[in-house]
Motif scaffolding. Structure first.
Motif, PDB file in Angstrom:
ATOM      1  N   GLY A 369       6.053   3.175  -9.509  1.00  0.00           N
ATOM      2  CA  GLY A 369       4.945   3.482 -10.413  1.00  0.00           C
ATOM      3  C   GLY A 369       4.186   2.219 -10.780  1.00  0.00           C
ATOM      4  O   GLY A 369       4.566   1.108 -10.390  1.00  0.00           O
ATOM      5  N   THR A 370       3.105   2.394 -11.543  1.00  0.00           N
ATOM      6  CA  THR A 370       2.336   1.213 -11.938  1.00  0.00           C
ATOM      7  C   THR A 370       3.175   0.350 -12.883  1.00  0.00           C
ATOM      8  O   THR A 370       3.923   0.875 -13.707  1.00  0.00           O
ATOM      9  N   GLY A 371       3.079  -0.933 -12.678  1.00  0.00           N
ATOM     10  CA  GLY A 371       3.836  -1.867 -13.514  1.00  0.00           C
ATOM     11  C   GLY A 371       5.307  -1.940 -13.150  1.00  0.00           C
ATOM     12  O   GLY A 371       6.101  -2.529 -13.887  1.00  0.00           O
ATOM     13  N   GLY A 373       6.603  -3.583 -10.761  1.00  0.00           N
ATOM     14  CA  GLY A 373       6.968  -4.944 -10.320  1.00  0.00           C
ATOM     15  C   GLY A 373       6.685  -5.178  -8.843  1.00  0.00           C
ATOM     16  O   GLY A 373       7.119  -6.192  -8.276  1.00  0.00           O
ATOM     17  N   THR A 376       4.660  -8.252  -8.190  1.00  0.00           N
ATOM     18  CA  THR A 376       5.471  -9.408  -8.592  1.00  0.00           C
ATOM     19  C   THR A 376       6.373  -9.850  -7.442  1.00  0.00           C
ATOM     20  O   THR A 376       6.591 -11.048  -7.237  1.00  0.00           O
ATOM     21  N   GLN A 416      -4.248  -7.332  -3.721  1.00  0.00           N
ATOM     22  CA  GLN A 416      -4.561  -5.984  -4.207  1.00  0.00           C
ATOM     23  C   GLN A 416      -6.066  -5.813  -4.361  1.00  0.00           C
ATOM     24  O   GLN A 416      -6.630  -4.809  -3.994  1.00  0.00           O
TER      25      GLN A 416
HETATM   26  N1  LIG Z   1       0.462 -12.683 -15.149  1.00  0.00           N
HETATM   27  C1  LIG Z   1       1.244 -11.857 -15.861  1.00  0.00           C
HETATM   28  N2  LIG Z   1       1.682 -12.237 -17.080  1.00  0.00           N
HETATM   29  C2  LIG Z   1       2.479 -11.429 -17.808  1.00  0.00           C
HETATM   30  N3  LIG Z   1       2.901 -10.222 -17.406  1.00  0.00           N
HETATM   31  C3  LIG Z   1       2.513  -9.781 -16.203  1.00  0.00           C
HETATM   32  C4  LIG Z   1       1.648 -10.581 -15.367  1.00  0.00           C
HETATM   33  N4  LIG Z   1       1.425  -9.894 -14.234  1.00  0.00           N
HETATM   34  C5  LIG Z   1       2.118  -8.722 -14.349  1.00  0.00           C
HETATM   35  N5  LIG Z   1       2.757  -8.654 -15.529  1.00  0.00           N
HETATM   36  C6  LIG Z   1       3.642  -7.573 -15.991  1.00  0.00           C
HETATM   37  O1  LIG Z   1       4.738  -7.462 -15.085  1.00  0.00           O
HETATM   38  C7  LIG Z   1       5.042  -6.110 -14.792  1.00  0.00           C
HETATM   39  C8  LIG Z   1       4.981  -5.873 -13.279  1.00  0.00           C
HETATM   40  O2  LIG Z   1       3.654  -6.073 -12.843  1.00  0.00           O
HETATM   41  P1  LIG Z   1       3.205  -5.869 -11.329  1.00  0.00           P
HETATM   42  O3  LIG Z   1       1.807  -6.319 -11.218  1.00  0.00           O
HETATM   43  O4  LIG Z   1       4.198  -6.491 -10.434  1.00  0.00           O
HETATM   44  O5  LIG Z   1       3.306  -4.296 -11.195  1.00  0.00           O
HETATM   45  P2  LIG Z   1       2.915  -3.378  -9.958  1.00  0.00           P
HETATM   46  O6  LIG Z   1       4.103  -2.565  -9.645  1.00  0.00           O
HETATM   47  O7  LIG Z   1       2.348  -4.185  -8.844  1.00  0.00           O
HETATM   48  O8  LIG Z   1       1.809  -2.473 -10.612  1.00  0.00           O
HETATM   49  P3  LIG Z   1       0.479  -1.855  -9.953  1.00  0.00           P
HETATM   50  O9  LIG Z   1       0.897  -0.858  -8.951  1.00  0.00           O
HETATM   51  O10 LIG Z   1      -0.186  -1.208 -11.120  1.00  0.00           O
HETATM   52  O11 LIG Z   1      -0.268  -2.985  -9.383  1.00  0.00           O
HETATM   53  C9  LIG Z   1       4.044  -5.277 -15.573  1.00  0.00           C
HETATM   54  O12 LIG Z   1       4.702  -4.826 -16.735  1.00  0.00           O
HETATM   55  C10 LIG Z   1       2.930  -6.237 -15.927  1.00  0.00           C
HETATM   56  O13 LIG Z   1       2.392  -5.909 -17.166  1.00  0.00           O
END
Ligand SMILES: Nc1ncnc2c1ncn2[C@@H]1O[C@H](COP(=O)(O)OP(=O)(O)OP(=O)(O)O)[C@@H](O)[C@H]1O
Length: 577
Positions: A369-371, A373, A376, A416
């Protein structure tokens, strides 16, 4: 300021010459009133016309020389100051380029822009002023006093009263104004931040009819900075009449007492005229000095903001060469070994105890899901951030032991949000590999399903991409970004939700082609759509930074509840069957 003065070193000679010319120019200016006094006392009083002509000509000559010296000194000073500005801006930009994302977040992009432009311009201006006034002000002041004393020591007592009065009143005003300078730079940061957000988000602003709201937001920040500027100017503007008042009163006193001394025969008219001019020169030199005292702290604020950036040590940098690994040439893909990561300031980890291997020749998909990771994970591989615990390996080597250049050379990354640069289509693809031939660029575009639409553009591969890729669609942008990564012939490809703007058919064709070119590379695809990951060799299901399932689609359909939920929410059952 003192530290930044090191950047003046390459301009030492023009700086010395500029100071020397200002020195000579000041001497010339100090000489003029004496010449005039001679014309009056010797020429006019005695009616000696040849003497008047001779001295008049000399005065013209001295004025001309002083004028030429002023022009040359100004030219040199501006050459030094603008060279200094250029060098500091270059150094600053090169330093910012070494920052990891953490440092960008720490200072803020808008503030980095203000510091690289506005703050450096402030310092540049002050250096220019210092070059011009540093010698002129003390020389005119000391020289003026000596000359005034030589004309009439007793009359100089007027200056003993007026000069301290002038200095004290200006310093009081400066003390009031100075705190505002710090505030104004901060407000400039804020104005830039709003401006940047508004310009980059203009489409969203318009679509949500928020133009008025944004105008108001900008207007408030603009008013705020204007009010501070007005406040500073109010304080500074009281300075001028006050100084003029003190100066004029001093003149009245000089003329009054000077008149008395002429009456008593202790002074000549020419000397009084010269004395008045010297008194003016002394006061103006004091004004110059005080102006420097006002401008220097202001530039000091800017200098500390610039130094603050230059002092930031990037969190992520190459290890000492002795600790660097040399065996990263074998293609071994990517390995995560019990990796945990927390963003700076975040309470919960974005990744917890994540372990997996993405082998060469395989497609590894990350879904969640969104967020969850997903991005990351890619940030860790690219070493935009370092893991708090655990190891991330690329080609069998801990990423921390790889030179950053080498690590990133091994990776073809599609972010992205596809970012394109101003230039032609082929320039944008060649960005991934400067050595790529036209043939390789076409091949990469063909695999990325971009060749067709590029050929349809007016000038094909030479068509110009507007700033930020505004003249291509979201899907086209994504495909160009994929082509840019493919042309790299990398060992590892990272595609961060790079198919999201593609239709299902293009998505399928692209994946089929990709599997051919990435036969020997490890392909890691972050995706939201199940259809994109369906045929991956391995799917990692992330939930709240933790791996809650790993395997093929079929395996996960049997064993992973989170995956089943994702699938159920996206694919209809017939499609699955
Ligand atoms: N630069 C940052 N500083 C602080 N927190 C961050 C940063 N980038 C991401 N996060 C937090 O880390 C978590 C994981 O983020 P990430 O971008 O990896 O998610 P994602 O699965 O790729 O989401 P999406 O599909 O929406 O892109 C989220 O809770 C986000 O808010």
């Amino acid at each position: 300021m003192v530290r930044l003065a090191n950047y003046m070193k390459p301009y030492l000679w023009p700086a010395i010459l500029s100071v020397l010319f200002v020195f000579l120019q000041s001497l010339a200016n100090l000489y003029l009133p004496t010449l005039m006094s001679d014309i009056v006392d010797t020429g006019i009083v005695k009616g000696d016309m040849p003497y008047i002509y001779k001295m008049g000509f000399l005065m013209l000559l001295v004025t001309l020389v002083a004028g030429i010296l002023t022009v040359v000194a100004n030219y040199l000073a501006s050459k030094v100051a603008s060279g200094f500005g250029r060098d500091v801006r270059n150094t600053m930009f090169a330093h910012i380029e070494t920052f990891s994302l953490k440092e960008f977040d720490q200072v803020g992009t808008s503030s980095l822009i203000t510091r690289t432009t506005n703050d450096i311009a402030q310092i540049e201006q002050v250096y220019m002023m210092i070059l011009k006034m540093m010698t002129m002000a003390p020389l005119m002041c000391v020289g003026g006093i000596i000359m005034a004393l030589s004309k009439d020591a007793k009359l100089s007592l007027v200056l003993v009263v007026s000069l301290p009065l002038l200095i004290v009143s200006i310093l009081i005003l400066a003390k009031k104004g100075l705190p505002f300078f710090k505030v104004i730079q901060k407000k400039m940061d804020r104005l830039n931040l709003i401006l940047r957000e508004e310009l980059t988000g203009i489409r969203v602003i318009r679509s949500f009819n928020r133009t008025n709201h944004e105008l108001k937001r900008f207007d408030e920040a603009n008013k705020d900075i204007t009010q501070t500027s007005i406040r500073i100017n109010q304080i500074m503007s009281t300075a001028m009449p006050l100084m003029m008042l003190i100066m004029n009163l001093s003149m009245v006193a000089i003329v009054w007492f000077g008149g008395l001394r002429i009456n008593s025969g202790a002074m000549q008219v020419g000397d009084l005229m010269a004395f008045i001019q010297y008194a003016m020169q002394i006061m103006f030199s004091i004004l110059m000095g005080v102006m420097m005292f006002i401008m220097i702290p202001r530039a000091q604020v800017s200098a500390s903001r610039v130094n603050e950036v230059l002092d930031i040590q990037p969190d992520i940098k190459d290890m000492k060469s002795s600790s660097l690994a040399s065996n990263a040439n074998e293609k071994q893909g990517v390995t995560f070994n019990d990796v945990t990561f927390r963003y700076p300031g975040a309470e919960t980890p974005a990744l917890s105890h994540l372990s997996f291997t993405a082998r060469p020749g395989e497609t590894t998909a990350i879904i969640g899901g969104t967020g969850a990771g997903k991005s990351t994970v890619l940030n860790m591989i690219l070493r935009y951030f370092d893991a708090v615990n655990g190891r991330v390996e690329v080609n069998g080597v801990n990423v921390k032991q790889l030179p950053l250049n080498k690590l990133r050379q091994m990776i073809g990354y599609v972010p992205q949000k596809a970012v394109l640069f101003t230039g032609s289509v082929s320039d944008n693809i060649r960005y991934g590999n400067e050595q790529a031939t036209d043939e390789e660029i076409r091949e990469a575009a063909r695999i990325a399903q971009a060749d067709d639409f590029i050929r349809e553009m007016d000038e094909g591969y030479d068509s110009v991409i507007a700033q930020g890729g505004k003249n291509v669609s979201g899907g086209q942008k994504q495909r160009l970004a994929i082509a840019r990564a493919l042309v790299r012939h990398a060992d590892v490809y990272l595609l961060d939700d790079s198919f999201s703007a593609l239709d299902y058919q293009t998505d399928a064709r692209l994946r089929a082609e990709l599997s051919q070119v990435t036969k020997e590379a490890a392909l890691i695809i972050v995706a939201q759509r199940v259809s994109t990951v369906l045929h991956a060799d391995k799917i990692i299901v992330l939930d709240d930074g933790k791996s809650v399932g790993m395997g093929t689609h079929d395996q996960l359909m049997k064993s992973c509840a989170v995956y089943q939920e994702i699938v159920a929410s996206q694919l209809d059952k017939e499609e699955l069957a």
